[in-house]
Structures are given as C-alpha cells and as structure tokens.
Write an enzyme that holds these catalytic residues in place. Structure first.
Site, PDB file in Angstrom:
ATOM      1  N   ASP A 269       0.821  -1.331   0.147  1.00 30.40           N
ATOM      2  CA  ASP A 269       0.148  -0.106   0.020  1.00 30.40           C
ATOM      3  C   ASP A 269       0.966   1.297  -0.065  1.00 30.40           C
ATOM      4  O   ASP A 269       0.415   2.191  -0.490  1.00 30.40           O
ATOM      5  CB  ASP A 269      -0.759   0.077   1.311  1.00 30.40           C
ATOM      6  CG  ASP A 269      -1.711  -1.272   1.253  1.00 30.40           C
ATOM      7  OD1 ASP A 269      -2.242  -1.623   0.121  1.00 30.40           O
ATOM      8  OD2 ASP A 269      -2.055  -1.768   2.468  1.00 30.40           O
TER       9      ASP A 269
ATOM     10  N   LYS B 247      19.384   7.443   5.579  1.00 25.05           N
ATOM     11  CA  LYS B 247      19.576   6.228   5.188  1.00 25.05           C
ATOM     12  C   LYS B 247      21.027   5.577   5.275  1.00 25.05           C
ATOM     13  O   LYS B 247      21.855   6.168   4.936  1.00 25.05           O
ATOM     14  CB  LYS B 247      19.086   5.868   3.977  1.00 25.05           C
ATOM     15  CG  LYS B 247      17.613   6.076   3.634  1.00 25.05           C
ATOM     16  CD  LYS B 247      17.047   6.083   2.376  1.00 25.05           C
ATOM     17  CE  LYS B 247      17.938   6.982   1.381  1.00 25.05           C
ATOM     18  NZ  LYS B 247      17.248   6.539  -0.155  1.00 25.05           N
TER      19      LYS B 247
ATOM     20  N   ASP C 164      18.384   1.794  -5.336  1.00 26.37           N
ATOM     21  CA  ASP C 164      19.515   1.490  -6.160  1.00 26.37           C
ATOM     22  C   ASP C 164      20.651   1.104  -5.488  1.00 26.37           C
ATOM     23  O   ASP C 164      21.557   0.598  -6.033  1.00 26.37           O
ATOM     24  CB  ASP C 164      19.832   2.549  -7.160  1.00 26.37           C
ATOM     25  CG  ASP C 164      20.478   3.692  -6.759  1.00 26.37           C
ATOM     26  OD1 ASP C 164      20.100   4.393  -5.880  1.00 26.37           O
ATOM     27  OD2 ASP C 164      21.632   4.169  -7.118  1.00 26.37           O
TER      28      ASP C 164
END
Length: 300
Positions: A19, A220, A245
């Site tokens: 979702d 991140k 990526d």
C-alpha cells in the site's frame, strides 16, 4: 537469493501486495536532471491504484521545498509532504530528539538545503554558506573566536568544503563540552548525470579521522530517518516497500525498518554485486532492471 521480476503477473502481484511505496530518487527515478524511462508512468499507475507514495532521499543539498521544484521541473508529481530528505530529518532530529535549546547553535558544513530546513525547525546555525567560511584563505587558529553556544556540528554534502570549515568544526567538537557530531548521511558517493562523485560521507571523513570518532548518522540506512517519517505518516511496515538502487543505504534502510525491498539496477548497484562468489551479504527481496519495468502491468 532475491526474486528477479520479469513478467507482468509478477509485477501485478507486487503492486497489489503493498500500500505504501517509498522511493529513493537519484538512480531510481532520475540521473541528475535526466528522468529514467518509465518512472513517471509507474508513479501514475501507483497513484491511480490508491497507493501512498513517499520519496526518501539522502540528498541534503536541497531542502524539501527546493527538491519539490526539481520534481516539478522533471514533470514528476509530488507534494512537499511526500518528500523526506536527510537535511529535513537532521533538522527534526536536532529540534525534536536532541531538543537543542533555542539559545544554542549548530555549526554547519553543508549547503543551502540544510540551512533552509534548520531555519524551518527554528534551529540557529552558523557556518554553511556564510562567505566568511567559504574561503580558500589559510585558516588561522590565533584569529578564530570560538562560539560557546555551538552544541552540534552537522556535516552534509558540501561542494565548497575547505580547510576552514573542517578546522572550525574540529574546534567545536574538541573544545565545546558536549558538542554533538552529526552527519546527514554517510554515502561514500553520489550519482551525478555524468557519473559518480564523492558523497557526504567523503566530506565528513577527515573529521572522523582527526577525531577518531564516528558521528551520529541521520539519513539512510539509519532508523532515525524512518522514525522521522513515522512521526508524520502512518503506515503498516508489512504493507510497505522500499525501492532503491543502493544496497548499503536504501536496501539496508528498508530491512532495518522491517520493510520489503526492491532493488533497481539503474544506479549504484550492478547485477554483479548481487550474484556470484563476491555478492554482497545485503540481499533485497526483489530485483528488477528498472522502475520503468512496472509499466507492463498497464500494458505499456
């Protein structure tokens, strides 16, 4: 081994299963100022099917508002509230987690994006794009005046990094009691339109070496970034997928947060990195050549 997606039924099942879709940007949706083929169409397909879309980037050179302008320029639908950058997450961390007092400051090694986000969060700062710090003149410690109110050094990508900035940051981190060493992210490189360049991790590396100390990383793969998103957006991790990526940032970030991960091979990571004897220990759940591959579910 990751599941390599190639067929229309496989992509259809993937889209139906999740979702909330989180996307890295550089290397996934575009290279520099060039869109990756099919990226816009795939985002449109997901929106038509009622999916929540979030953009999660370690790029700290731009604020969310500035990043929105890039989305607009490239014709990619996005709202400021859907964009989560490491500059924004760093500002939220300083204001809400560190709870930096209003009379204290941050010394910035970075660009206007960091400054804009700090300003939005009501955080005082010095350094950054200040012309006095953007100099190639030799740094003189004898003429340097230490600001006792600096309680954190925040380092991000800085295309004007120099010895003066590094020296001032070093002084604050070694002479101001309790001064925190923060970095927006630790990416070793970043993909430009014409190839790889040193990333934010390369900018902070001299300080890490000089201090013999690791910083607190906000972007991140740190969970701090996900905590920042979860504070603003409610989503079910089991129904959320991270598309990226880069194995050691995007995919590791997703795994740390209990998200499903989809690796695309249009950026940093190549097929050789996930196959064979020298394959990375970081294994995504799914792999596809390009985000544009998902267009097949709409007959494109």
């Amino acid at each position: 081994m990751p599941a390599h997606l190639t067929t229309r039924p496989e992509y259809s099942i993937l889209i139906d299963r999740y979702d909330t879709w989180m996307f890295d940007c550089d290397g996934v949706l575009w290279h520099g100022d060039r869109l990756i083929e099919g990226a816009v169409e795939v985002l449109e397909i997901l929106r038509k099917r009622g999916k929540r879309i979030l953009f999660v980037t370690n790029n700290a050179s731009k604020s969310r508002k500035s990043y929105k302008a890039k989305f607009d320029l490239l014709g990619v639908e996005a709202s400021v509230e859907e964009i989560y950058g490491s500059a924004y997450a760093s500002a939220v961390y300083i204001s809400s987690v560190m709870k930096l007092p209003k009379d204290k400051k941050v010394y910035v090694i970075g660009m206007a994006g960091i400054e804009e986000e700090l300003r939005e969060e009501g955080v005082s700062f010095i350094g950054g794009t200040d012309p006095a710090d953007c100099t190639l003149e030799p740094f003189s410690l004898s003429s340097f005046s230490l600001d006792p109110d600096v309680q954190a050094v925040l380092c991000g990508l800085d295309l004007s990094v120099n010895y003066t900035k590094l020296s001032k940051a070093f002084q604050y981190l070694t002479r101001n009691p309790g001064c925190q060493f923060l970095v927006t992210n630790e990416d070793s490189t970043f993909p430009s339109a014409d190839g790889l360049l040193p990333g934010a991790g390369a900018i902070s590396a001299p300080l890490r070496f000089a201090l013999e100390k690791d910083p607190i990383s906000i972007g991140k793969p740190a969970k701090t970034m996900l905590d920042c998103i979860q504070a603003k957006v409610k989503f079910d991790p089991e129904r959320t997928i991270m598309v990226g990526d880069r194995l050691n940032t995007d995919i590791l970030f997703g795994q740390a947060g209990g998200l499903t991960t989809l690796l695309v091979l249009t950026g940093i990571t190549s097929k050789q990195d996930i196959t064979g004897a020298n394959a990375s220990p970081i294994v995504p759940d799914y792999v596809t050549q390009s985000i544009g591959d998902l267009r097949v579910v709409d007959g494109q």
